[in-house]
Design an enzyme around this catalytic site. Structure first.
Site, PDB file in Angstrom:
ATOM      1  N   SER A 100       0.978  -1.167   0.127  1.00  0.00           N
ATOM      2  CA  SER A 100       0.008  -0.063   0.012  1.00  0.00           C
ATOM      3  C   SER A 100       0.855   1.203   0.052  1.00  0.00           C
ATOM      4  CB  SER A 100      -0.861   0.073   1.223  1.00  0.00           C
ATOM      5  OG  SER A 100      -1.541   1.349   1.366  1.00  0.00           O
TER       6      SER A 100
ATOM      7  N   LEU B 241       0.794   4.672  -0.462  1.00  0.00           N
ATOM      8  CA  LEU B 241       0.550   5.549   0.426  1.00  0.00           C
ATOM      9  C   LEU B 241       0.482   5.456   1.684  1.00  0.00           C
ATOM     10  CD1 LEU B 241      -2.144   7.588  -1.637  1.00  0.00           C
ATOM     11  CD2 LEU B 241       0.219   8.256  -1.228  1.00  0.00           C
ATOM     12  N   TYR B 242       0.174   4.349   2.332  1.00  0.00           N
ATOM     13  CA  TYR B 242       0.128   3.786   3.661  1.00  0.00           C
ATOM     14  C   TYR B 242       1.651   3.899   4.100  1.00  0.00           C
ATOM     15  CZ  TYR B 242      -0.705   1.304   8.041  1.00  0.00           C
ATOM     16  OH  TYR B 242      -0.602   1.026   9.497  1.00  0.00           O
ATOM     17  N   GLU B 243       2.655   3.248   3.313  1.00  0.00           N
ATOM     18  CA  GLU B 243       4.124   3.383   3.630  1.00  0.00           C
ATOM     19  C   GLU B 243       4.609   4.624   3.625  1.00  0.00           C
ATOM     20  OE1 GLU B 243       5.440   0.873   0.170  1.00  0.00           O
ATOM     21  OE2 GLU B 243       4.148  -0.805   0.697  1.00  0.00           O
TER      22      GLU B 243
ATOM     23  N   LYS C  68       3.414   6.663   7.014  1.00  0.00           N
ATOM     24  CA  LYS C  68       3.972   5.971   8.183  1.00  0.00           C
ATOM     25  C   LYS C  68       5.226   6.163   8.119  1.00  0.00           C
ATOM     26  CE  LYS C  68       0.519   3.987  10.280  1.00  0.00           C
ATOM     27  NZ  LYS C  68       0.229   4.449  11.708  1.00  0.00           N
TER      28      LYS C  68
END
Length: 242
Positions: free
Chosen positions: A145, A147-149, A152
């Protein structure tokens, strides 16, 4: 009578309506904490303990971007657990970029600054407050993912950078680096939220500043090195505001 390490302490948890948020509230209840559930949901939380009794908790609705409104609530809290998050999965639209950055990184940073400001105004006689931030294994590895990476990693880097100024005798910072657990964000996670919550509190009981819960052995080697090298780099190339 069994020892309850959080007796007399008030703990606020963001993302309280999610799988891990609810599991943390249950474990903190078992350890004697007074609970404040911070959630964006208007639905009433109805949590039941092992004896079948409803948990006594204060539920506060909030939204990202309105962190300052939580100041009166956080003034009463000894521990703040920043646990809310958003996963856009494969979506890379401008809307997904904006929401990922806002929810995962910027709101966490604003809560960090707000709670640190509250702690810095405490009298020296007050026990030290704590802030725990759930940054995720995505800080250092793929999470399928993008954008999650990205969000975060930004969250984790902001924590490392600002900890140079904010961590101290009035505020204890802890980083929670968690592997895949089953939740609405990740329905195929390998671990249960209840197991992760128990492990978090076990390592906090050992006074760990870096709490790692994952089935991936590499994270236990790589994450401490990444956190240390980032901390040293930021310390050398940046300076505190005058």
């Amino acid at each position: 009578m069994s020892h309850k390490p959080f007796s007399g302490r008030t703990v606020a948890v963001t993302g309280a309506s999610g799988s891990l948020g609810q599991a943390l509230l249950l474990e903190l209840h078992h350890q004697g904490a007074a609970l404040v559930a911070l959630t964006s949901s208007a639905a009433k939380l109805a949590l039941i303990d092992a004896q079948g009794s409803p948990l006594q908790l204060e539920q506060v609705q909030w939204r990202c971007g309105a962190e300052q409104a939580l100041q009166p609530v956080l003034q009463r809290c000894d521990v703040l657990v920043i646990n809310h998050g958003f996963n856009s999965h494969g979506d890379r639209s401008p809307e997904a970029v904006a929401r990922s950055l806002e929810v995962n990184a910027l709101s966490s940073w604003r809560l960090l600054e707000l709670f640190a400001e509250i702690a810095q105004a405490d009298p020296t006689s007050r026990p030290r407050r704590e802030l725990w931030m759930n940054t995720s294994e995505a800080e250092i590895q793929a999470a399928v993912s993008p954008l999650y990476e990205i969000s975060k990693r930004l969250q984790g880097q902001l924590l490392s950078l600002r900890s140079l100024d904010l961590a101290g005798p009035q505020l204890r910072l802890r980083r929670l680096v968690l592997g895949p657990f089953r939740s609405a964000l990740n329905p195929i996670g390998l671990m249960s939220a209840a197991f992760v919550a128990r492990e978090i509190l076990r390592q906090v009981g050992w006074n760990c500043g870096l709490v790692i819960v994952t089935p991936n052995p590499l994270t236990y080697a790589v994450m401490p090195l990444a956190a240390l090298s980032r901390w040293l780099y930021f310390r050398v190339v940046s300076k505190a505001a005058t």
